[in-house]
Design an enzyme around this catalytic site. Structure first.
Site, PDB file in Angstrom:
ATOM      1  N   LYS A  77       0.843  -1.198   0.000  1.00 30.26           N
ATOM      2  CA  LYS A  77       0.000   0.000   0.000  1.00 30.26           C
ATOM      3  C   LYS A  77       0.880   1.250   0.000  1.00 30.26           C
ATOM      4  O   LYS A  77       1.913   1.288   0.686  1.00 30.26           O
ATOM      5  CB  LYS A  77      -0.922  -0.019   1.227  1.00 30.26           C
ATOM      6  CG  LYS A  77      -1.960   1.113   1.252  1.00 30.26           C
ATOM      7  CD  LYS A  77      -2.881   0.960   2.457  1.00 30.26           C
ATOM      8  CE  LYS A  77      -3.918   2.080   2.527  1.00 30.26           C
ATOM      9  NZ  LYS A  77      -4.824   1.918   3.684  1.00 30.26           N
ATOM     10  N   SER A 152      -9.693   2.065   2.883  1.00 28.81           N
ATOM     11  CA  SER A 152      -8.802   2.764   1.977  1.00 28.81           C
ATOM     12  C   SER A 152      -7.801   1.853   1.268  1.00 28.81           C
ATOM     13  O   SER A 152      -7.142   2.279   0.320  1.00 28.81           O
ATOM     14  CB  SER A 152      -8.030   3.836   2.769  1.00 28.81           C
ATOM     15  OG  SER A 152      -7.202   3.239   3.764  1.00 28.81           O
ATOM     16  N   SER A 176     -10.044  -0.315   7.145  1.00 30.35           N
ATOM     17  CA  SER A 176      -9.472  -0.137   5.809  1.00 30.35           C
ATOM     18  C   SER A 176      -8.787  -1.360   5.219  1.00 30.35           C
ATOM     19  O   SER A 176      -8.416  -1.349   4.051  1.00 30.35           O
ATOM     20  CB  SER A 176      -8.488   1.036   5.810  1.00 30.35           C
ATOM     21  OG  SER A 176      -9.170   2.256   5.916  1.00 30.35           O
TER      22      SER A 176
END
Length: 492
Positions: A77, A152, A176
Site C-alpha cells: 500500500k 482505503s 481499511s
C-alpha cells in the site's frame, strides 16, 4: 501459476520447481494483462523486482537457505515506505516524495526473500472507504468493474483478488483492510494494536493505525504475520505478543463459545443477515455454542471514531506545509501563501474535510465538548468489549452492512462514514479482527465474516478464521466463481 498461494509459491521456489525470476515475470504479465481494467497500482518496479528475483535464484543455486517468502510477489500500500519507490499516499502533496528508508515490515519481507512488485492505490492519506479519493485514478472491484473495491486499502484488496500478487500489505485505521477484503472476496487481517511495527507507515491516526496483510487464504495471512509481527525498537508502541508461529497454531478446531451482539445487527439486509447466521451455523454444527453479548454502546462508535481519527489526522498532517518537503505551490510568494496554497492545492476534498473537523474538535472552545468526551466514550467501548469477552472466547459480526456498491452510488460523506459501523470499534478497542470470505449476496457479490478476539489473541483469531475457511469450504466455493469473471479468468 497466479492461482498459487504464497505458501505454494515459496515451497516451489525453495524446492527448485519454479524460479523466482519465472514467478516474477508471470505476475508482471498478469498485471499487464488486466491492470488497465482494475487500476490497483500507483507504481510498479519491474526492473528492481527482477533483479531481486535473480539474486534469490543465485542464492538457491549456491545452496544457501531461502527465506519464508522465497520468490513470493508482494504488493505494498502506498502509505508504507519502500526505498527506491515513491510514497505518495495517493496525494498530490507527496506526489514526488521518495523515502530514504524501508518500513520495518518491508525490511522484514525483503529479509525473507519476498519480492516487491510495486505500490498499491488507496484513498488519499487512507481517508475513505472506496479508493475513489485517490488523487491519481480510481480502483475497480475485480468482481464487478462498475463497483468500488472498498477502502482505503482498495488497491491492496483488488490486487490480491485479481491475482496480481498472492499477498499485499494494507493499513487499517477503522476498517481499511477488512472492508475492502470483504468487498473483493479476499482475507484481510487487522492485528492487535502494537502487534506489527508502524515504523515507516505514514500516520493517519496514530492510536488507531495498524499495518496488516491481505491474501486469498488465511494460511497466507498467517505466513505474513510470522514474517513481520513482533517488537521493533523503532516503534515504541510495538509489542512481542507471540511466542509461537501463527502457522503452527492453525487448526480446524472450533471455539467453544462465540459471542454475537444481536441487537447491534438489527437493520441488516436480509441476504447479509442470512449469510452471517448461516456462517455461524457452520460453527454450531461443529459444536460451538452461540451466546448473546451486550455491545449496544457500539452504536456510538462511528461518531467517536470520526472525532478522534480526525483530531489525530489534523495533527499528523500539519507537517505537510510546503516548507520541508511535499507539494509547494508555485503561486506562493509569502509564508502565509505558502501554507495556505500548498495545502489547499495539494490536499483533496475529503482530506481537507477531516482536517477541518479535527481542528474544530481540538479548538479551545470545543475540545471539552467533543474530543475529551469522545476519549471517555472510547474507554467505555474498551470496557464493554472486556465484559463481552467474559462470556465468550471470540466475537463474530458481519464486516459490512452491504456488498460492494456501484461507483458513484454513494456520494454523501456521512453515508459513506456509516459504512464503517461494524469495523471501527475494533480499532478503538485495540483488538485483532479478521475478515474471511463467507459467501455471496443476492447480486452475486462477495460477503465477509468478521471474527474478533481480545488484544494479543491474534493467533486465535487467525485459527478460528482458518477453521471457518476449511469447514465452510470457502476456497472451493470462491474458486468456482473466479472463472466466470473477465478479470479473474484467463490462462493459468
Amino acid at each position: 501459476m497466479y492461482r498459487y498461494s504464497a505458501l505454494e509459491l515459496a515451497k516451489a521456489v525453495t524446492l527448485g520447481e519454479l524460479t523466482a525470476t519465472g514467478v516474477t515475470q508471470h505476475f508482471f504479465h498478469r498485471i499487464e494483462e488486466a491492470e488497465g481494467q482494475v487500476g490497483a497500482f500507483i507504481s510498479l518496479c519491474k526492473e528492481q523486482a527482477l533483479e531481486q528475483a535473480e539474486l534469490i535464484d543465485k542464492k538457491r543455486s549456491r545452496g544457501e537457505p531461502l527465506g519464508k517468502l522465497a520468490g513470493v510477489p508482494v504488493g505494498i500500500k502506498d502509505n508504507i515506505h519502500v526505498t527506491g519507490l515513491k510514497t505518495t499516499c495517493a496525494s498530490r502533496v507527496l506526489e514526488n516524495y521518495q523515502p530514504p528508508f524501508d518500513a520495518t515490515v518491508v525490511e522484514r519481507i525483503k529479509k525473507e526473500d519476498g519480492i516487491i512488485l510495486g505500490k498499491l492505490n488507496m484513498d488519499e492519506f487512507a481517508m475513505g472507504s472506496t479508493t475513489l479519493y485517490s488523487a491519481f485514478h480510481p480502483t475497480h472491484n475485480p468482481w464487478d468493474l462498475s463497483r468500488v473495491p472498498g477502502g482505503s486499502s482498495g488497491g491492496s484488496a483488488a490486487a490480491v483478488s485479481a491475482r496480481f500478487c498472492p499477498v499485499a500489505l494494507g493499513s487499517d485505521t477503522g476498517g481499511s483492510i477488512r472492508q475492502p477484503a470483504a468487498f473483493c472476496g479476499v482475507v484481510g487481517f487487522k492485528p492487535s494494536y502494537g502487534a506489527v511495527s508502524r515504523y515507516g507507515l505514514v500516520a493517519f491516526a496514530s492510536s488507531l493505525d495498524q499495518i496488516g496483510p491481505l491474501a486469498n487464504t488465511v494460511e497466507d495471512v498467517a505466513l505474513m504475520m510470522d514474517v513481520f509481527s513482533g517488537r521493533d525498537p523503532k516503534d515504541a508502541t510495538s509489542r512481542e505478543f507471540f511466542r509461537d508461529s501463527f502457522m503452527s497454531k492453525l487448526s480446524t478446531e472450533v471455539p467453544k463459545v462465540i459471542g454475537v451482539p444481536r441487537t447491534f445487527l438489527e437493520g441488516l439486509r436480509d441476504d447479509i443477515r442470512e449469510n452471517f447466521f448461516s456462517s455461524l451455523a457452520i460453527f454450531e454444527g461443529e459444536g460451538t455454542h452461540l451466546v448473546d453479548v451486550e455491545l449496544d454502546i457500539l452504536s456510538h462508535a462511528v461518531s467517536i471514531y470520526y472525532i478522534l481519527a480526525s483530531a489525530e489526522a489534523a495533527t499528523n498532517l500539519a507537517r505537510f506545509d510546503g516548507v520541508r518537503y511535499g507539494y509547494r505551490s508555485p503561486q506562493a510568494h509569502t509564508i502565509s501563501q505558502l501554507y495556505d496554497l500548498s495545502r489547499g492545492e495539494g490536499f483533496g476534498k475529503e482530506v481537507m474535510r477531516r482536517i477541518l473537523l479535527g481542528n474544530y474538535v481540538l479548538s479551545a472552545e470545543r475540545q471539552n465538548v467533543y474530543y475529551k468526551k469522545a476519549t471517555a466514550v472510547r474507554a467505555k467501548i474498551v470496557k464493554a468489549f472486556r465484559t463481552a469477552f467474559e462470556k465468550c472466547e471470540i466475537l463474530a459480526m458481519p464486516v459490512c452492512s452491504s456488498p460492494a456498491f456501484e461507483i458513484g452510488e454513494i456520494l454523501d460523506p456521512v453515508t459513506l462514514y456509516l459504512q464503517d459501523i461494524y469495523t471501527v470499534a475494533m480499532n478503538l478497542a485495540y483488538l485483532p479482527a479478521i475478515a474471511v470470505p463467507s459467501g455471496f449476496s443476492k447480486e452475486g457479490l462477495p460477503l465477509g465474516l468478521q471474527i474478533i478476539g481480545q488484544q494479543g489473541q491474534d493467533q486465535q483469531v487467525c485459527q478460528v478464521g482458518y477453521s471457518f475457511q476449511e469447514h465452510a469450504q470457502i476456497k472451493q466455493l470462491f474458486s468456482k466463481r473466479y472463472a466466470k469473471s473477465v478479470v479473474l479468468g484467463g490462462q493459468s
